[in-house]
Design an enzyme around this catalytic site. Structure first.
Site, mmCIF file in Angstrom:
data_model
loop_
_atom_site.group_PDB
_atom_site.id
_atom_site.type_symbol
_atom_site.label_atom_id
_atom_site.label_comp_id
_atom_site.label_asym_id
_atom_site.label_seq_id
_atom_site.Cartn_x
_atom_site.Cartn_y
_atom_site.Cartn_z
ATOM 1 N N GLY A 127 98.288 32.851 23.141
ATOM 2 C CA GLY A 127 99.448 33.739 23.087
ATOM 3 C C GLY A 127 100.327 33.680 24.326
ATOM 4 O O GLY A 127 101.163 34.569 24.540
ATOM 5 N N GLY B 232 102.758 31.474 25.183
ATOM 6 C CA GLY B 232 104.166 31.251 24.854
ATOM 7 C C GLY B 232 104.852 32.532 24.424
ATOM 8 O O GLY B 232 105.953 32.847 24.875
ATOM 9 N N ASN C 184 110.517 19.212 16.387
ATOM 10 C CA ASN C 184 109.443 20.057 16.907
ATOM 11 C C ASN C 184 109.157 21.216 15.946
ATOM 12 O O ASN C 184 109.409 22.387 16.256
ATOM 13 C CB ASN C 184 109.807 20.557 18.306
ATOM 14 N N TYR D 239 109.213 30.097 16.760
ATOM 15 C CA TYR D 239 110.410 30.861 17.132
ATOM 16 C C TYR D 239 110.944 31.671 15.957
ATOM 17 O O TYR D 239 111.340 32.828 16.117
ATOM 18 C CB TYR D 239 111.497 29.931 17.667
#
Length: 171
Positions: free
Chosen positions: A105, A107, A134, A141
């Site tokens: 976690g 990121g 990616n 995201y």
């Protein structure tokens, strides 16, 4: 003990570590470390000199009690300005977490920290770009609520093209 994560602002003494993270990011992005022209000296001057252009947060992890804390990732960011918003924005230039720590976690913690910085600084936006191939990062995201801005296309002038443009004679 569950792994513990600590986030800390980078200091001038971290320039070697920051450069190493940048080189690791280059490898992840299918380049080689020798394609990164950044040096510790350039980072020291531009991140910690008289006019810092960006800031860095480093993530450290301790996997078990009694173990040494290890650098696990970083985020490099700077402020821009939105004329439409009339306010600053926070731009994430680089985010990298070492592969062996990606399930912890880190990121997300770095992004949450930067979102808090953006809110504290009254930024109207928090933005970054991701390479189109990616897919794991894109999905990550999107899962955090990011919106892809597909109608915007990045343009860049660098290297010899930048030199040439800067020398153009204006009539």
């Amino acid at each position: 003990m569950a792994p513990s994560v600590r986030l800390a602002p980078a200091t001038e003494a971290d320039c070697g570590l920051i450069l190493w993270f940048i080189q690791q990011l280059a490898i992840y992005e299918k380049a080689t470390p020798d394609q990164v022209p950044a040096t510790e000296s350039l980072l020291r001057s531009n991140l910690f000199g008289a006019h810092p252009y960006a800031q860095v947060i480093i993530a450290y992890v301790t996997l078990a009690a009694g173990e040494e804390e290890k650098p696990a990732g970083f985020a490099l960011y700077f402020y821009n300005f939105s004329s439409w918003e009339g306010r600053p924005g926070l731009y994430l230039e680089d985010l990298f977490v070492c592969p062996e720590y990606r399930s912890l976690g880190i990121g997300k913690r770095l992004l949450v920290q930067l979102a808090q910085v953006a809110k504290d600084r009254q930024c109207g936006r928090f933005e970054w770009v991701v390479l189109d191939w990616n897919e794991p990062s894109i999905q990550f995201y999107l899962g955090l609520g990011a919106k892809q801005m597909k109608e915007w296309i990045i343009h860049r002038v660098s290297g010899p093209a930048l030199d040439k443009l800067a020398k153009e004679k204006i009539m």
